[in-house]
Design a protein around this motif. Structure first.
Motif, PDB file in Angstrom:
ATOM      1  N   ALA A  40    -157.835  41.903 -40.877  1.00  0.00           N
ATOM      2  CA  ALA A  40    -158.412  43.152 -40.382  1.00  0.00           C
ATOM      3  C   ALA A  40    -159.933  43.060 -40.363  1.00  0.00           C
ATOM      4  CB  ALA A  40    -157.960  44.320 -41.251  1.00  0.00           C
ATOM      5  N   SER A  41    -160.503  42.561 -41.447  1.00  0.00           N
ATOM      6  CA  SER A  41    -161.957  42.419 -41.512  1.00  0.00           C
ATOM      7  C   SER A  41    -162.459  41.395 -40.503  1.00  0.00           C
ATOM      8  CB  SER A  41    -162.380  42.024 -42.929  1.00  0.00           C
ATOM      9  OG  SER A  41    -162.111  43.071 -43.850  1.00  0.00           O
ATOM     10  N   ASN A  42    -161.745  40.301 -40.352  1.00  0.00           N
ATOM     11  CA  ASN A  42    -162.129  39.285 -39.363  1.00  0.00           C
ATOM     12  C   ASN A  42    -162.067  39.825 -37.936  1.00  0.00           C
ATOM     13  OD1 ASN A  42    -162.698  37.190 -41.156  1.00  0.00           O
ATOM     14  ND2 ASN A  42    -160.563  36.489 -41.207  1.00  0.00           N
ATOM     15  N   SER A  43    -161.258  40.886 -37.741  1.00  0.00           N
ATOM     16  CA  SER A  43    -161.116  41.487 -36.406  1.00  0.00           C
ATOM     17  C   SER A  43    -162.183  42.539 -36.131  1.00  0.00           C
ATOM     18  CB  SER A  43    -159.722  42.119 -36.273  1.00  0.00           C
ATOM     19  OG  SER A  43    -158.705  41.146 -36.446  1.00  0.00           O
ATOM     20  N   GLY A  44    -163.103  42.735 -37.075  1.00  0.00           N
ATOM     21  CA  GLY A  44    -164.195  43.680 -36.866  1.00  0.00           C
ATOM     22  C   GLY A  44    -163.983  45.041 -37.481  1.00  0.00           C
ATOM     23  N   ALA A  45    -162.800  45.257 -38.085  1.00  0.00           N
ATOM     24  CA  ALA A  45    -162.517  46.523 -38.761  1.00  0.00           C
ATOM     25  C   ALA A  45    -162.838  46.379 -40.249  1.00  0.00           C
ATOM     26  CB  ALA A  45    -161.048  46.896 -38.562  1.00  0.00           C
ATOM     27  N   LEU A  46    -162.562  47.417 -41.016  1.00  0.00           N
ATOM     28  CA  LEU A  46    -162.720  47.350 -42.465  1.00  0.00           C
ATOM     29  C   LEU A  46    -161.338  47.219 -43.086  1.00  0.00           C
ATOM     30  CD1 LEU A  46    -164.733  47.560 -44.878  1.00  0.00           C
ATOM     31  CD2 LEU A  46    -164.108  49.990 -45.001  1.00  0.00           C
ATOM     32  N   GLY A  47    -161.028  46.055 -43.633  1.00  0.00           N
ATOM     33  CA  GLY A  47    -159.784  45.886 -44.357  1.00  0.00           C
ATOM     34  C   GLY A  47    -159.875  46.576 -45.709  1.00  0.00           C
ATOM     35  N   VAL A  48    -158.799  47.258 -46.109  1.00  0.00           N
ATOM     36  CA  VAL A  48    -158.795  48.024 -47.361  1.00  0.00           C
ATOM     37  C   VAL A  48    -157.684  47.516 -48.273  1.00  0.00           C
ATOM     38  CG1 VAL A  48    -158.528  50.301 -48.423  1.00  0.00           C
ATOM     39  CG2 VAL A  48    -159.720  50.077 -46.229  1.00  0.00           C
ATOM     40  N   LEU A  49    -158.060  47.077 -49.465  1.00  0.00           N
ATOM     41  CA  LEU A  49    -157.099  46.675 -50.487  1.00  0.00           C
ATOM     42  C   LEU A  49    -156.788  47.870 -51.374  1.00  0.00           C
ATOM     43  CD1 LEU A  49    -155.546  44.427 -52.097  1.00  0.00           C
ATOM     44  CD2 LEU A  49    -157.636  44.185 -53.470  1.00  0.00           C
ATOM     45  N   SER A  50    -155.542  48.330 -51.361  1.00  0.00           N
ATOM     46  CA  SER A  50    -155.125  49.436 -52.228  1.00  0.00           C
ATOM     47  C   SER A  50    -154.843  48.878 -53.613  1.00  0.00           C
ATOM     48  CB  SER A  50    -153.877  50.118 -51.650  1.00  0.00           C
ATOM     49  OG  SER A  50    -154.163  50.706 -50.396  1.00  0.00           O
ATOM     50  N   ALA A  51    -155.789  49.068 -54.531  1.00  0.00           N
ATOM     51  CA  ALA A  51    -155.716  48.432 -55.844  1.00  0.00           C
ATOM     52  C   ALA A  51    -155.481  49.415 -56.977  1.00  0.00           C
ATOM     53  CB  ALA A  51    -157.019  47.660 -56.103  1.00  0.00           C
ATOM     54  N   GLY A  52    -155.200  50.664 -56.657  1.00  0.00           N
ATOM     55  CA  GLY A  52    -155.085  51.683 -57.688  1.00  0.00           C
ATOM     56  C   GLY A  52    -154.025  51.425 -58.737  1.00  0.00           C
ATOM     57  N   LEU A  53    -152.944  50.726 -58.362  1.00  0.00           N
ATOM     58  CA  LEU A  53    -151.851  50.462 -59.290  1.00  0.00           C
ATOM     59  C   LEU A  53    -151.857  49.032 -59.814  1.00  0.00           C
ATOM     60  CD1 LEU A  53    -149.060  52.371 -57.334  1.00  0.00           C
ATOM     61  CD2 LEU A  53    -150.216  53.138 -59.411  1.00  0.00           C
ATOM     62  N   MET A  54    -152.942  48.303 -59.530  1.00  0.00           N
ATOM     63  CA  MET A  54    -153.033  46.911 -59.971  1.00  0.00           C
ATOM     64  C   MET A  54    -153.642  46.794 -61.362  1.00  0.00           C
ATOM     65  SD  MET A  54    -154.409  44.861 -56.605  1.00  0.00           S
ATOM     66  CE  MET A  54    -153.456  44.804 -55.083  1.00  0.00           C
ATOM     67  N   THR A  55    -153.268  45.735 -62.047  1.00  0.00           N
ATOM     68  CA  THR A  55    -153.966  45.372 -63.278  1.00  0.00           C
ATOM     69  C   THR A  55    -155.294  44.726 -62.881  1.00  0.00           C
ATOM     70  OG1 THR A  55    -153.042  43.139 -63.345  1.00  0.00           O
ATOM     71  CG2 THR A  55    -151.767  44.907 -64.414  1.00  0.00           C
ATOM     72  N   PRO A  56    -156.250  44.648 -63.800  1.00  0.00           N
ATOM     73  CA  PRO A  56    -157.505  43.956 -63.477  1.00  0.00           C
ATOM     74  C   PRO A  56    -157.275  42.524 -63.014  1.00  0.00           C
ATOM     75  CG  PRO A  56    -157.765  45.254 -65.473  1.00  0.00           C
ATOM     76  CD  PRO A  56    -156.307  45.307 -65.117  1.00  0.00           C
ATOM     77  N   GLU A  57    -156.288  41.855 -63.595  1.00  0.00           N
ATOM     78  CA  GLU A  57    -155.995  40.480 -63.207  1.00  0.00           C
ATOM     79  C   GLU A  57    -155.461  40.406 -61.776  1.00  0.00           C
ATOM     80  OE1 GLU A  57    -156.375  41.028 -67.363  1.00  0.00           O
ATOM     81  OE2 GLU A  57    -154.870  41.962 -66.030  1.00  0.00           O
ATOM     82  N   GLU A  58    -154.574  41.324 -61.421  1.00  0.00           N
ATOM     83  CA  GLU A  58    -154.046  41.369 -60.056  1.00  0.00           C
ATOM     84  C   GLU A  58    -155.158  41.689 -59.061  1.00  0.00           C
ATOM     85  OE1 GLU A  58    -149.473  42.898 -60.989  1.00  0.00           O
ATOM     86  OE2 GLU A  58    -151.102  44.355 -60.712  1.00  0.00           O
ATOM     87  N   LEU A  59    -156.033  42.599 -59.455  1.00  0.00           N
ATOM     88  CA  LEU A  59    -157.162  42.966 -58.603  1.00  0.00           C
ATOM     89  C   LEU A  59    -158.037  41.749 -58.328  1.00  0.00           C
ATOM     90  CD1 LEU A  59    -159.253  46.207 -59.169  1.00  0.00           C
ATOM     91  CD2 LEU A  59    -160.232  44.147 -58.192  1.00  0.00           C
ATOM     92  N   ALA A  60    -158.375  41.013 -59.379  1.00  0.00           N
ATOM     93  CA  ALA A  60    -159.226  39.825 -59.231  1.00  0.00           C
ATOM     94  C   ALA A  60    -158.553  38.771 -58.358  1.00  0.00           C
ATOM     95  CB  ALA A  60    -159.558  39.249 -60.603  1.00  0.00           C
ATOM     96  N   GLU A  61    -157.248  38.585 -58.536  1.00  0.00           N
ATOM     97  CA  GLU A  61    -156.510  37.600 -57.742  1.00  0.00           C
ATOM     98  C   GLU A  61    -156.543  37.954 -56.259  1.00  0.00           C
ATOM     99  OE1 GLU A  61    -151.966  35.774 -57.325  1.00  0.00           O
ATOM    100  OE2 GLU A  61    -152.479  37.086 -59.013  1.00  0.00           O
ATOM    101  N   ASN A  62    -156.307  39.230 -55.947  1.00  0.00           N
ATOM    102  CA  ASN A  62    -156.291  39.663 -54.549  1.00  0.00           C
ATOM    103  C   ASN A  62    -157.673  39.598 -53.910  1.00  0.00           C
ATOM    104  OD1 ASN A  62    -153.561  41.064 -53.436  1.00  0.00           O
ATOM    105  ND2 ASN A  62    -153.647  41.226 -55.668  1.00  0.00           N
ATOM    106  N   VAL A  63    -158.685  40.051 -54.639  1.00  0.00           N
ATOM    107  CA  VAL A  63    -160.047  39.996 -54.109  1.00  0.00           C
ATOM    108  C   VAL A  63    -160.465  38.544 -53.870  1.00  0.00           C
ATOM    109  CG1 VAL A  63    -162.488  40.377 -54.689  1.00  0.00           C
ATOM    110  CG2 VAL A  63    -160.820  42.205 -55.046  1.00  0.00           C
ATOM    111  N   GLY A  64    -160.120  37.669 -54.811  1.00  0.00           N
ATOM    112  CA  GLY A  64    -160.452  36.263 -54.650  1.00  0.00           C
ATOM    113  C   GLY A  64    -159.807  35.657 -53.415  1.00  0.00           C
TER     114      GLY A  64
END
Length: 354
Positions: A40-64
Protein backbone atom coordinates in the motif's frame (compact mmCIF):
# COMPACT_ATOMS: atom_id res chain seq x y z
CA UNK A 1 -15.80 20.39 -8.28
CA UNK A 2 -13.75 20.83 -5.12
CA UNK A 3 -13.20 24.35 -3.82
CA UNK A 4 -9.67 25.69 -3.54
CA UNK A 5 -9.88 25.39 0.25
CA UNK A 6 -10.91 21.74 -0.04
CA UNK A 7 -8.06 21.08 -2.46
CA UNK A 8 -5.71 22.70 0.04
CA UNK A 9 -6.96 20.30 2.74
CA UNK A 10 -6.35 17.31 0.48
CA UNK A 11 -2.83 18.53 -0.21
CA UNK A 12 -2.38 19.12 3.52
CA UNK A 13 -3.12 15.43 4.18
CA UNK A 14 -0.64 14.40 1.51
CA UNK A 15 2.03 16.76 2.89
CA UNK A 16 1.48 15.90 6.56
CA UNK A 17 1.79 12.14 6.01
CA UNK A 18 4.25 12.49 3.11
CA UNK A 19 2.12 10.40 0.75
CA UNK A 20 1.50 10.72 -2.96
CA UNK A 21 -2.19 9.79 -2.83
CA UNK A 22 -4.76 10.88 -0.20
CA UNK A 23 -5.60 7.26 0.63
CA UNK A 24 -5.24 5.27 3.87
CA UNK A 25 -5.06 1.49 3.42
CA UNK A 26 -6.37 0.21 6.74
CA UNK A 27 -7.00 -3.55 6.56
CA UNK A 28 -8.67 -5.45 9.36
CA UNK A 29 -6.23 -6.77 11.95
CA UNK A 30 -7.72 -10.21 11.22
CA UNK A 31 -6.28 -10.45 7.69
CA UNK A 32 -3.59 -7.78 7.44
CA UNK A 33 -0.03 -8.70 6.50
CA UNK A 34 3.21 -6.70 6.47
CA UNK A 35 3.33 -7.39 2.73
CA UNK A 36 -0.09 -5.80 2.24
CA UNK A 37 0.81 -2.70 4.26
CA UNK A 38 4.16 -2.27 2.55
CA UNK A 39 2.59 -2.65 -0.88
CA UNK A 40 0.00 0.00 0.00
CA UNK A 41 2.78 2.41 0.91
CA UNK A 42 4.77 1.50 -2.20
CA UNK A 43 1.63 2.34 -4.22
CA UNK A 44 1.63 5.92 -2.90
CA UNK A 45 -0.99 5.46 -0.18
CA UNK A 46 -0.49 5.24 3.58
CA UNK A 47 -0.33 1.64 4.73
CA UNK A 48 -1.71 1.19 8.26
CA UNK A 49 -0.63 -1.57 10.65
CA UNK A 50 -3.39 -2.28 13.19
CA UNK A 51 -1.24 -3.04 16.23
CA UNK A 52 -3.65 -2.40 19.09
CA UNK A 53 -3.93 -6.08 20.04
CA UNK A 54 -0.27 -6.94 19.46
CA UNK A 55 2.40 -7.60 22.03
CA UNK A 56 5.46 -5.32 21.83
CA UNK A 57 7.36 -8.23 20.30
CA UNK A 58 4.73 -8.78 17.60
CA UNK A 59 4.68 -5.05 16.92
CA UNK A 60 8.46 -4.95 16.46
CA UNK A 61 8.38 -8.02 14.19
CA UNK A 62 5.71 -6.52 11.93
CA UNK A 63 7.30 -3.08 11.76
CA UNK A 64 10.65 -4.66 10.96
CA UNK A 65 9.17 -6.71 8.13
CA UNK A 66 7.35 -3.68 6.66
CA UNK A 67 10.62 -1.72 6.68
CA UNK A 68 12.31 -4.55 4.79
CA UNK A 69 9.70 -4.18 2.06
CA UNK A 70 9.32 -0.39 1.77
CA UNK A 71 11.08 2.85 2.52
CA UNK A 72 7.80 4.76 2.15
CA UNK A 73 5.76 6.15 5.09
CA UNK A 74 3.39 3.81 6.93
CA UNK A 75 1.37 4.15 10.13
CA UNK A 76 1.04 2.09 13.28
CA UNK A 77 -2.38 2.25 14.94
CA UNK A 78 -2.95 1.51 18.62
CA UNK A 79 -5.57 1.82 21.36
CA UNK A 80 -5.05 4.22 24.27
CA UNK A 81 -4.96 2.81 27.79
CA UNK A 82 -8.17 0.91 28.50
CA UNK A 83 -9.83 1.37 31.88
CA UNK A 84 -11.74 -1.91 31.83
CA UNK A 85 -11.28 -4.70 34.38
CA UNK A 86 -10.98 -8.44 33.87
CA UNK A 87 -13.91 -10.41 35.30
CA UNK A 88 -12.63 -13.87 36.23
CA UNK A 89 -16.09 -15.25 37.04
CA UNK A 90 -17.46 -14.27 33.63
CA UNK A 91 -14.38 -15.74 31.99
CA UNK A 92 -14.91 -19.10 33.71
CA UNK A 93 -18.61 -19.20 32.76
CA UNK A 94 -17.83 -18.35 29.14
CA UNK A 95 -15.16 -21.07 28.99
CA UNK A 96 -17.52 -23.66 30.47
CA UNK A 97 -20.20 -22.88 27.90
CA UNK A 98 -17.77 -23.00 24.96
CA UNK A 99 -15.81 -26.07 26.09
CA UNK A 100 -17.69 -28.45 23.71
CA UNK A 101 -16.78 -26.16 20.78
CA UNK A 102 -13.13 -26.15 21.78
CA UNK A 103 -13.13 -29.93 22.18
CA UNK A 104 -14.50 -30.35 18.65
CA UNK A 105 -11.70 -28.09 17.39
CA UNK A 106 -9.03 -29.89 19.39
CA UNK A 107 -8.39 -26.89 21.63
CA UNK A 108 -7.61 -26.78 25.34
CA UNK A 109 -9.14 -24.19 27.65
CA UNK A 110 -7.70 -20.76 26.86
CA UNK A 111 -5.16 -19.04 29.05
CA UNK A 112 -6.36 -16.24 31.31
CA UNK A 113 -6.34 -13.08 29.15
CA UNK A 114 -3.62 -10.60 30.05
CA UNK A 115 -5.14 -7.72 28.13
CA UNK A 116 -3.04 -5.00 26.50
CA UNK A 117 0.18 -3.69 28.02
CA UNK A 118 -0.20 -0.17 26.63
CA UNK A 119 2.88 1.29 28.32
CA UNK A 120 5.08 -1.45 26.89
CA UNK A 121 3.49 -0.95 23.46
CA UNK A 122 4.07 2.79 23.58
CA UNK A 123 7.69 2.39 24.67
CA UNK A 124 8.28 -0.01 21.79
CA UNK A 125 6.77 2.51 19.35
CA UNK A 126 9.21 5.15 20.57
CA UNK A 127 12.12 2.70 20.45
CA UNK A 128 11.22 1.70 16.90
CA UNK A 129 11.11 5.37 15.88
CA UNK A 130 7.65 5.03 14.34
CA UNK A 131 6.94 8.17 12.32
CA UNK A 132 3.13 8.02 11.99
CA UNK A 133 0.80 6.93 14.77
CA UNK A 134 -2.95 6.38 14.72
CA UNK A 135 -5.06 6.22 17.88
CA UNK A 136 -8.43 4.46 18.00
CA UNK A 137 -11.01 4.40 20.82
CA UNK A 138 -10.01 7.70 22.36
CA UNK A 139 -7.06 10.04 22.63
CA UNK A 140 -3.72 9.86 24.40
CA UNK A 141 -3.03 11.67 27.64
CA UNK A 142 -0.75 14.70 27.63
CA UNK A 143 2.52 12.97 28.65
CA UNK A 144 2.23 10.55 25.74
CA UNK A 145 1.40 13.32 23.28
CA UNK A 146 4.40 15.31 24.50
CA UNK A 147 6.68 12.31 24.00
CA UNK A 148 5.40 11.92 20.44
CA UNK A 149 5.80 15.63 19.74
CA UNK A 150 9.43 15.49 20.86
CA UNK A 151 10.08 12.82 18.23
CA UNK A 152 8.02 14.68 15.57
CA UNK A 153 5.56 11.80 15.19
CA UNK A 154 2.60 12.58 12.92
CA UNK A 155 -0.71 11.61 14.55
CA UNK A 156 -4.25 10.87 13.39
CA UNK A 157 -7.22 9.85 15.52
CA UNK A 158 -10.10 7.52 14.65
CA UNK A 159 -13.58 8.65 15.63
CA UNK A 160 -17.20 7.95 14.72
CA UNK A 161 -18.87 11.09 16.12
CA UNK A 162 -18.24 14.82 16.30
CA UNK A 163 -17.82 15.05 20.07
CA UNK A 164 -15.04 12.46 20.13
CA UNK A 165 -13.43 14.17 17.16
CA UNK A 166 -13.30 17.47 19.04
CA UNK A 167 -11.69 15.73 22.03
CA UNK A 168 -9.04 14.26 19.72
CA UNK A 169 -8.35 17.67 18.18
CA UNK A 170 -8.04 19.21 21.65
CA UNK A 171 -5.45 16.54 22.54
CA UNK A 172 -3.28 17.57 19.56
CA UNK A 173 -4.39 15.22 16.79
CA UNK A 174 -3.91 16.83 13.35
CA UNK A 175 -6.16 14.62 11.19
CA UNK A 176 -9.37 12.72 11.93
CA UNK A 177 -10.06 9.33 10.41
CA UNK A 178 -13.84 9.52 10.35
CA UNK A 179 -15.34 6.06 10.66
CA UNK A 180 -18.90 6.04 9.36
CA UNK A 181 -21.48 3.66 10.73
CA UNK A 182 -21.27 1.41 7.67
CA UNK A 183 -17.54 0.77 8.11
CA UNK A 184 -15.96 -2.20 9.89
CA UNK A 185 -13.96 -1.84 13.05
CA UNK A 186 -14.44 -0.84 16.66
CA UNK A 187 -16.79 2.02 17.47
CA UNK A 188 -15.59 5.18 19.21
CA UNK A 189 -17.95 6.57 21.83
CA UNK A 190 -15.58 7.91 24.45
CA UNK A 191 -17.59 11.07 25.11
CA UNK A 192 -21.00 9.86 23.91
CA UNK A 193 -23.18 6.86 24.60
CA UNK A 194 -23.24 3.89 22.21
CA UNK A 195 -26.64 4.83 20.81
CA UNK A 196 -25.77 8.52 20.49
CA UNK A 197 -22.75 7.56 18.38
CA UNK A 198 -24.78 5.64 15.78
CA UNK A 199 -24.50 8.50 13.30
CA UNK A 200 -25.09 8.30 9.56
CA UNK A 201 -22.05 9.09 7.45
CA UNK A 202 -23.82 11.84 5.51
CA UNK A 203 -24.56 13.67 8.74
CA UNK A 204 -21.19 12.94 10.34
CA UNK A 205 -19.02 14.02 7.41
CA UNK A 206 -21.04 17.21 6.93
CA UNK A 207 -20.66 18.07 10.62
CA UNK A 208 -16.90 17.49 10.55
CA UNK A 209 -16.60 19.69 7.49
CA UNK A 210 -18.56 22.43 9.26
CA UNK A 211 -17.06 22.22 12.73
CA UNK A 212 -13.39 21.28 12.32
CA UNK A 213 -10.51 23.23 10.84
CA UNK A 214 -8.30 20.16 10.42
CA UNK A 215 -8.79 17.62 7.59
CA UNK A 216 -10.71 14.39 7.92
CA UNK A 217 -10.31 11.17 5.96
CA UNK A 218 -13.52 9.22 5.28
CA UNK A 219 -13.91 5.57 6.28
CA UNK A 220 -17.44 4.37 5.61
CA UNK A 221 -17.11 1.11 3.68
CA UNK A 222 -16.61 3.15 0.51
CA UNK A 223 -16.27 0.65 -2.33
CA UNK A 224 -17.87 2.43 -5.26
CA UNK A 225 -16.99 5.51 -7.27
CA UNK A 226 -20.27 7.22 -6.32
CA UNK A 227 -19.64 6.65 -2.60
CA UNK A 228 -16.09 8.00 -2.79
CA UNK A 229 -17.21 11.08 -4.69
CA UNK A 230 -20.03 11.68 -2.20
CA UNK A 231 -17.58 11.61 0.72
CA UNK A 232 -15.31 14.08 -1.07
CA UNK A 233 -18.26 16.36 -1.84
CA UNK A 234 -19.10 16.32 1.87
CA UNK A 235 -15.64 17.62 2.68
CA UNK A 236 -13.43 14.53 3.10
CA UNK A 237 -9.78 15.19 2.29
CA UNK A 238 -8.93 11.54 1.79
CA UNK A 239 -10.41 8.06 1.57
CA UNK A 240 -9.83 4.94 3.68
CA UNK A 241 -9.71 1.57 1.94
CA UNK A 242 -10.45 -1.31 4.29
CA UNK A 243 -12.88 -3.89 2.91
CA UNK A 244 -11.54 -3.16 -0.56
CA UNK A 245 -8.32 -4.96 0.42
CA UNK A 246 -9.92 -8.28 1.42
CA UNK A 247 -9.57 -9.93 -1.99
CA UNK A 248 -6.05 -8.70 -2.71
CA UNK A 249 -3.25 -11.17 -3.26
CA UNK A 250 -1.45 -9.78 -0.19
CA UNK A 251 -4.40 -10.40 2.16
CA UNK A 252 -4.63 -13.49 4.41
CA UNK A 253 -8.43 -13.60 4.11
CA UNK A 254 -9.13 -17.30 3.37
CA UNK A 255 -9.49 -18.00 -0.35
CA UNK A 256 -12.56 -20.19 0.11
CA UNK A 257 -14.36 -17.36 1.92
CA UNK A 258 -13.80 -14.79 -0.80
CA UNK A 259 -16.42 -16.00 -3.28
CA UNK A 260 -19.25 -16.21 -0.69
CA UNK A 261 -18.42 -12.64 0.33
CA UNK A 262 -19.54 -11.36 -3.07
CA UNK A 263 -23.01 -12.85 -2.48
CA UNK A 264 -23.61 -11.15 0.86
CA UNK A 265 -26.00 -8.21 1.06
CA UNK A 266 -25.59 -4.80 2.65
CA UNK A 267 -27.31 -6.25 5.74
CA UNK A 268 -24.97 -9.22 6.17
CA UNK A 269 -22.84 -7.50 8.79
CA UNK A 270 -24.02 -5.98 12.02
CA UNK A 271 -22.65 -4.05 14.96
CA UNK A 272 -22.36 -6.20 18.09
CA UNK A 273 -20.09 -6.67 21.11
CA UNK A 274 -19.98 -10.47 21.26
CA UNK A 275 -16.53 -10.89 19.72
CA UNK A 276 -14.66 -7.85 20.98
CA UNK A 277 -16.41 -6.80 24.18
CA UNK A 278 -17.43 -3.48 22.65
CA UNK A 279 -19.29 -2.60 19.43
CA UNK A 280 -17.65 -3.63 16.16
CA UNK A 281 -19.09 -4.48 12.75
CA UNK A 282 -18.74 -8.03 11.49
CA UNK A 283 -20.53 -10.92 9.84
CA UNK A 284 -23.05 -12.31 12.32
CA UNK A 285 -21.65 -15.83 12.44
CA UNK A 286 -22.96 -18.84 14.35
CA UNK A 287 -20.68 -18.44 17.35
CA UNK A 288 -21.76 -14.82 17.87
CA UNK A 289 -25.39 -15.85 17.52
CA UNK A 290 -24.89 -18.61 20.09
CA UNK A 291 -23.34 -16.17 22.58
CA UNK A 292 -26.30 -13.85 22.20
CA UNK A 293 -29.09 -16.46 22.19
CA UNK A 294 -27.66 -18.35 25.17
CA UNK A 295 -26.97 -15.11 27.04
CA UNK A 296 -23.35 -16.07 27.61
CA UNK A 297 -21.13 -13.64 29.50
CA UNK A 298 -19.39 -10.96 27.46
CA UNK A 299 -16.13 -9.67 28.89
CA UNK A 300 -15.18 -6.03 28.58
CA UNK A 301 -12.85 -5.05 25.75
CA UNK A 302 -10.22 -6.31 25.08
CA UNK A 303 -10.65 -9.42 27.25
CA UNK A 304 -13.51 -10.87 25.18
CA UNK A 305 -11.26 -10.98 22.12
CA UNK A 306 -8.41 -12.67 23.96
CA UNK A 307 -10.87 -15.19 25.44
CA UNK A 308 -12.16 -16.19 21.99
CA UNK A 309 -9.27 -15.66 19.59
CA UNK A 310 -8.12 -19.30 19.69
CA UNK A 311 -11.54 -20.36 18.37
CA UNK A 312 -11.49 -17.69 15.67
CA UNK A 313 -8.00 -18.68 14.55
CA UNK A 314 -8.86 -22.38 14.47
CA UNK A 315 -12.00 -21.61 12.46
CA UNK A 316 -9.77 -20.31 9.66
CA UNK A 317 -7.64 -23.45 9.75
CA UNK A 318 -10.78 -25.63 9.62
CA UNK A 319 -12.37 -23.37 6.99
CA UNK A 320 -15.40 -22.81 9.22
CA UNK A 321 -16.97 -19.40 8.63
CA UNK A 322 -19.60 -20.16 11.26
CA UNK A 323 -17.04 -20.09 14.07
CA UNK A 324 -15.04 -17.13 12.76
CA UNK A 325 -14.86 -13.43 13.48
CA UNK A 326 -15.11 -11.78 10.05
CA UNK A 327 -14.84 -8.03 10.31
CA UNK A 328 -16.23 -6.09 7.34
CA UNK A 329 -18.53 -3.20 6.50
CA UNK A 330 -21.87 -2.87 4.78
CA UNK A 331 -20.44 -2.65 1.27
CA UNK A 332 -18.05 -5.60 1.50
CA UNK A 333 -19.97 -7.49 -1.19
CA UNK A 334 -18.59 -4.95 -3.70
CA UNK A 335 -14.95 -5.96 -3.18
CA UNK A 336 -12.83 -6.47 -6.28
CA UNK A 337 -10.05 -8.96 -6.95
CA UNK A 338 -6.54 -7.70 -7.67
CA UNK A 339 -3.32 -6.53 -6.12
CA UNK A 340 -3.13 -3.80 -3.48
CA UNK A 341 -1.63 -1.48 -6.09
CA UNK A 342 -4.56 -2.08 -8.45
CA UNK A 343 -7.07 -1.30 -5.69
CA UNK A 344 -5.20 1.87 -4.69
CA UNK A 345 -4.97 3.00 -8.32
CA UNK A 346 -8.66 2.63 -9.11
CA UNK A 347 -9.69 4.47 -5.92
CA UNK A 348 -7.19 7.21 -6.70
CA UNK A 349 -8.72 7.45 -10.17
CA UNK A 350 -12.11 8.11 -8.58
CA UNK A 351 -10.59 10.84 -6.41
CA UNK A 352 -8.90 12.56 -9.35
CA UNK A 353 -12.13 12.48 -11.36
CA UNK A 354 -14.20 14.07 -8.57
Amino acid sequence: MSSQNHQNQIERVQWYFDIEKPIFCRPSFCWQTPELIAQASNSGALGVLSAGLMTPEELAENVGRIRELTDKPFAVEIFPEQKTAFDEKKFELLNKALRPVREDLGLDDPEVPKGIDFKAQFKKILDLDVKILGVCLGGLREPYMEALEEKDVRIYGVSSNLKDSKVLVASGVKTILAQGWGAPGLRSFCESSVTASAIDSLTYFSELNRALKIPFVADASLLSEDAVKAALQLGASGIVISDGLINTSESTFPQTWRLPLSYFSDGASEVNSFAMGRPSRSLYTGILEAIQENELPVLDFPYQWFALKDIFKKAEEFDSMDLAYIEFGQSAYQVKTGSVKEVVDYVHGWIKNE
